[in-house]
Write a protein that holds these residues in place. Structure first.
Motif, short mmCIF file in Angstrom:
data_model
loop_
_atom_site.label_atom_id
_atom_site.label_comp_id
_atom_site.label_asym_id
_atom_site.label_seq_id
_atom_site.Cartn_x
_atom_site.Cartn_y
_atom_site.Cartn_z
N MET A 98 63.43 58.41 26.11
CA MET A 98 62.28 57.98 26.83
C MET A 98 62.54 56.39 26.52
O MET A 98 62.72 56.19 25.26
CB MET A 98 60.92 58.73 26.01
N ALA A 99 61.89 55.85 27.20
CA ALA A 99 61.84 54.46 27.22
C ALA A 99 61.90 54.16 26.09
O ALA A 99 60.68 53.88 25.81
CB ALA A 99 62.05 53.60 28.41
N GLN A 100 62.45 52.99 25.22
CA GLN A 100 61.10 51.58 24.26
C GLN A 100 60.04 50.69 24.96
O GLN A 100 60.95 50.32 26.24
CB GLN A 100 62.33 51.30 23.26
N GLU A 101 59.97 49.69 24.38
CA GLU A 101 59.24 48.55 25.03
C GLU A 101 60.17 47.81 25.36
O GLU A 101 60.07 46.52 25.96
CB GLU A 101 58.08 48.36 23.91
N PHE B 164 79.36 53.90 35.20
CA PHE B 164 77.88 54.53 35.31
C PHE B 164 77.31 53.78 34.74
O PHE B 164 75.91 52.78 34.77
CB PHE B 164 76.89 55.85 35.32
N LEU B 165 76.86 53.73 32.85
CA LEU B 165 76.95 52.84 32.10
C LEU B 165 76.78 50.95 32.87
O LEU B 165 75.67 50.30 32.51
CB LEU B 165 77.32 52.90 30.50
N ARG B 166 77.88 50.95 33.03
CA ARG B 166 78.15 49.58 33.74
C ARG B 166 77.48 49.79 34.38
O ARG B 166 76.91 47.97 35.21
CB ARG B 166 80.48 49.77 33.30
N TRP B 167 77.90 50.19 35.57
CA TRP B 167 77.03 50.11 36.77
C TRP B 167 75.54 49.65 36.69
O TRP B 167 74.69 48.83 37.04
CB TRP B 167 77.01 51.43 38.22
N ARG B 168 74.47 50.32 35.61
CA ARG B 168 73.53 50.19 34.89
C ARG B 168 72.96 48.45 34.32
O ARG B 168 72.08 47.84 35.03
CB ARG B 168 73.25 51.25 34.25
N ILE B 169 74.42 47.98 33.72
CA ILE B 169 74.27 47.78 33.17
C ILE B 169 74.27 46.04 34.15
O ILE B 169 73.55 45.05 34.52
CB ILE B 169 74.89 47.34 32.34
N GLN B 170 75.20 45.95 35.65
CA GLN B 170 74.99 44.87 35.70
C GLN B 170 74.23 44.69 37.14
O GLN B 170 73.45 43.86 37.54
CB GLN B 170 76.89 45.19 36.89
N ALA C 252 73.83 60.49 29.08
CA ALA C 252 74.26 59.01 29.75
C ALA C 252 72.99 58.60 29.38
O ALA C 252 73.43 57.53 29.23
CB ALA C 252 74.66 59.35 30.74
N THR C 253 71.58 59.51 30.05
CA THR C 253 70.07 58.49 29.61
C THR C 253 70.51 57.93 28.23
O THR C 253 69.94 56.87 28.30
CB THR C 253 69.78 59.72 29.82
N LYS C 254 70.85 59.36 27.01
CA LYS C 254 70.54 58.04 25.55
C LYS C 254 71.47 57.56 25.27
O LYS C 254 70.86 56.43 24.33
CB LYS C 254 71.25 59.42 24.94
N LEU D 134 70.00 53.01 24.62
CA LEU D 134 69.88 52.43 23.40
C LEU D 134 70.61 51.37 23.60
O LEU D 134 70.01 49.89 22.28
CB LEU D 134 71.15 53.44 22.42
N LEU D 135 71.55 50.63 24.40
CA LEU D 135 72.02 50.12 24.45
C LEU D 135 70.99 48.38 25.70
O LEU D 135 70.74 47.18 25.29
CB LEU D 135 73.01 49.47 26.05
N LEU D 136 70.24 49.17 26.36
CA LEU D 136 69.04 48.11 27.18
C LEU D 136 68.14 47.96 25.53
O LEU D 136 67.16 46.70 26.16
CB LEU D 136 67.96 49.44 28.32
N GLN D 137 67.24 48.84 24.85
CA GLN D 137 66.83 48.60 24.50
C GLN D 137 66.58 47.38 23.14
O GLN D 137 66.28 46.96 22.52
CB GLN D 137 66.17 49.80 23.51
N ASP D 138 68.30 47.31 22.60
CA ASP D 138 68.70 46.77 21.60
C ASP D 138 69.13 45.68 22.24
O ASP D 138 69.20 44.18 21.70
CB ASP D 138 70.40 47.00 21.12
N ASN D 139 69.72 45.45 23.42
CA ASN D 139 70.06 43.87 23.86
C ASN D 139 68.90 43.65 25.60
O ASN D 139 69.34 42.48 25.79
CB ASN D 139 71.02 44.57 24.28
N TYR D 140 68.19 43.69 25.71
CA TYR D 140 67.30 43.48 26.74
C TYR D 140 65.66 44.12 26.52
O TYR D 140 65.24 44.36 26.77
CB TYR D 140 67.36 44.27 28.31
#
Length: 590
Positions: A1-4, A350-356, A395-397, A401-407
């Protein structure tokens, strides 16, 4: 589940111009003492699980620029009237009915007049039409003057820490230690001495009789000069680097330069509850991660367009946030699923595409203190593969983790539509582990309430047609209307008939679009001339519309005499319906 702190995976197109070539601006005014049309009722499932009962004041829709209103010819051509008539027993007409024409007075109906008006009145009506919804989260201001004393102090302390880190190059790779530099100098000196000895030996072997040896002191001084010179150059470079702070940018914004930098720092502070040290550590970790992940290079890579239907940007919400749609049902396609998640290498791609996707969209946001630097996210769970798909879950997990820590703090609101029962059960299980701030951004809606919930936050003309709105990509098949042309919303009560009257004041060519979300109603259109001797012209005979019909009805009519267009929707069901329509009028001369 997405964090804030989890931002949406986004690749938005450049924000469209806010100057809209809108059709004839209209304002609602009462006929006699009749009350204004009520705002749509909030969806039952749309209550935010974070804090129910609090209200979100609906944002004010911006009125069209004054110049555009003057240019709109339709302001002198038409007025609209919305009518509700019960299917069973008609209500007695109000006293003000005598003000209507003979034909409208003959039908005993409740009438709300919609007439073209000046800019000031139009703005007032648009504000009244904004739905009032229940929500607990409201974005904080990024203006320093609006911060509390504690928040302002935390921002200043963080800026001092960042400035110190920039001055001492803490964000970049550490320079070589002093011992390492001395080792390099000694090695260079030894190499120089060895080369000199070789030269002397070769010279003596080639010509012993003509050997000319330089004074020993001169040779030694040359050997000593070389390491001293190199040592001085290293010292100069080190002193120069230490005297100039390093320059670090994140999302295209300098880390410490202007008020845009304050907005970036505030995101990290809010993600760490204004704990300065924690926010500073988060910044350092983010910068290091971006360097390791080679974000700046990733932005320009070509990773293909296989997932363009999975995540896409479309339109803006009522407050101006770009809207990102995440369509999980696309992964029901087995070929796409295998191509995306079948092994670790594909999941990394897929992760690199999402980040891009995310990086490209973030760089188009407005980081000024009064600008929009967050995204409105819509998650469509219709036909979602569900929690049983291990590869998707991994993949979602990893992405979360990357998104909540860096965005941090890039999501204004998370709206989940077409929510199945199993997702609500899943959310109930993980909800206790989420912060109140995260949960306050969540809104849930089942399939029957999805369109209604979206309309609370996004205007119908901005909502894609597949989600109940009127917005389609501009093409030759639909050249008349764009995302910039506003639509009118009407709630059609159960077992009632709704008639929209468009009064024509001069010869013109009129085009309109109309849809009822979910249909299951009858629709007809006709033109009624003002002349008593003229006949009513049937444009579209009463037709039963079902969910399998085209979602939007488009039609046009050439008006050669004064009169009115009547668009009638007969809702014989026991459910209320959402009617959307918009029109344009173009005058012509014989």
């Amino acid at each position: 589940m997405a964090q804030e702190s989890t931002p949406p995976p986004v690749t938005p197109p450049p924000p469209p111009s806010l100057e809209q070539a809108s059709p004839s601006p209209a304002m609602v005014k009462e006929k006699g003492d009749l009350p204004p049309a009520p705002a749509p009722e909030p969806a039952e499932e749309a209550d935010s699980p974070g804090a129910k009962g609090k209200e979100l004041q609906g944002p004010t829709l911006p009125s069209p620029p004054e110049g555009e209103q003057k240019d709109s010819r339709s302001s002198t051509l038409a007025a609209m009237m919305e009518k509700e008539e019960p299917v069973s027993s008609p209500q007695p007409p109000p006293e003000e009915k005598t003000e209507l024409t003979e034909k409208s007075a003959a039908t005993e109906e409740e009438v709300v007049a919609v007439a073209v008006a000046d800019t000031g009145k139009e703005k007032q009506v648009q504000e009244n039409k904004v739905p009032q919804t229940l929500v607990s989260f409201k974005e904080e201001s990024n203006l320093v003057s609006d911060l509390s004393d504690i928040e302002r102090k935390a921002l200043e302390e963080l800026k001092q820490l960042v400035q110190e880190a920039l001055n001492t190059h803490q964000f970049s790779t550490a320079p070589p230690k002093k011992e390492e530099r001395q080792s390099v100098i000694v090695t260079q000196e030894a190499q120089t001495t060895q080369e000199t000895s070789k030269d002397e030996a070769s010279a003596s072997e080639s010509d012993v009789s003509t050997e000319i040896k330089p004074p020993a002191e001169t040779q030694e001084s040359k050997v000593e000069e070389t390491p001293e010179k190199e040592s001085q150059e290293v010292a100069k470079e080190e002193q120069k680097a230490a005297s100039s702070p390093e320059e670090i940018t994140i999302w295209g914004i300098p880390l410490l330069k202007d008020d845009r930098s304050d907005v970036v720092l505030l995101k990290f502070l809010r993600a760490r509850d204004f704990k300065v040290r924690d926010a500073f550590v988060m910044i350092k970790n983010t910068i290091q991660w971006r360097r390791d992940f080679k974000i700046d290079e990733l932005v320009d890579e070509d990773l293909g367009d296989d997932l363009e239907k999975v995540v896409f940007m479309h339109g803006y919400d009522r407050e101006g946030h770009p809207v990102c749609y995440n369509v999980y049902g696309e992964f029901q396609n087995k070929e796409l699923y295998q191509k995306t998640f079948s092994d670790e290498e594909k999941r990394l791609k897929f992760l690199r595409w999402r980040i891009q996707f995310l990086e490209r969209s973030i760089r188009k946001l407005d980081f000024s203190p009064s600008g929009i630097s967050t995204v409105f996210q819509v998650n469509d769970l219709k036909n979602s593969p569900g929690p049983g798909k291990r590869e998707l879950r991994l993949a979602t997990k990893q992405a979360l983790l990357l998104l909540q820590d860096n965005y941090p703090e890039f999501v204004a609101k998370q709206v989940f539509i077409n929510v199945p029962w199993w997702y609500l059960a899943f959310y109930t299980m993980i909800s206790p582990f989420m912060t109140q701030r995260t949960k306050s951004k969540f809104v849930f809606a089942g399939p029957s309430k999805s369109a209604e919930t979206l309309f609370k936050y996004v205007s119908p003309e901005q909502v894609p047609i597949q989600y109940g709105g009127l917005s389609v990509d501009f093409c030759d098949c639909n050249p008349e209307f764009t995302i910039a042309d506003p639509a009118t919303e009407i709630t059609v009560k159960p077992a009632t008939k709704q008639t929209v009257e468009i009064i024509i004041y001069e010869k013109c060519f009129i085009v309109w679009e109309l849809r009822v979300v979910g249909w299951e109603v009858s629709y007809s259109a006709e033109f009624v001339p003002d002349s008593k001797d003229a006949y009513t012209i049937i444009i579209t005979k009463p037709t039963k519309m079902t969910p399998t019909n085209e979602p939007v009805v488009s039609n046009s009519f050439k008006v050669g005499e004064l009169g009115k267009i009547l668009l009638t929707v007969d809702n014989s069901t026991s459910k209320k319906k959402k009617l959307l329509y918009r029109f344009k009028i173009n005058p012509f001369s014989d």
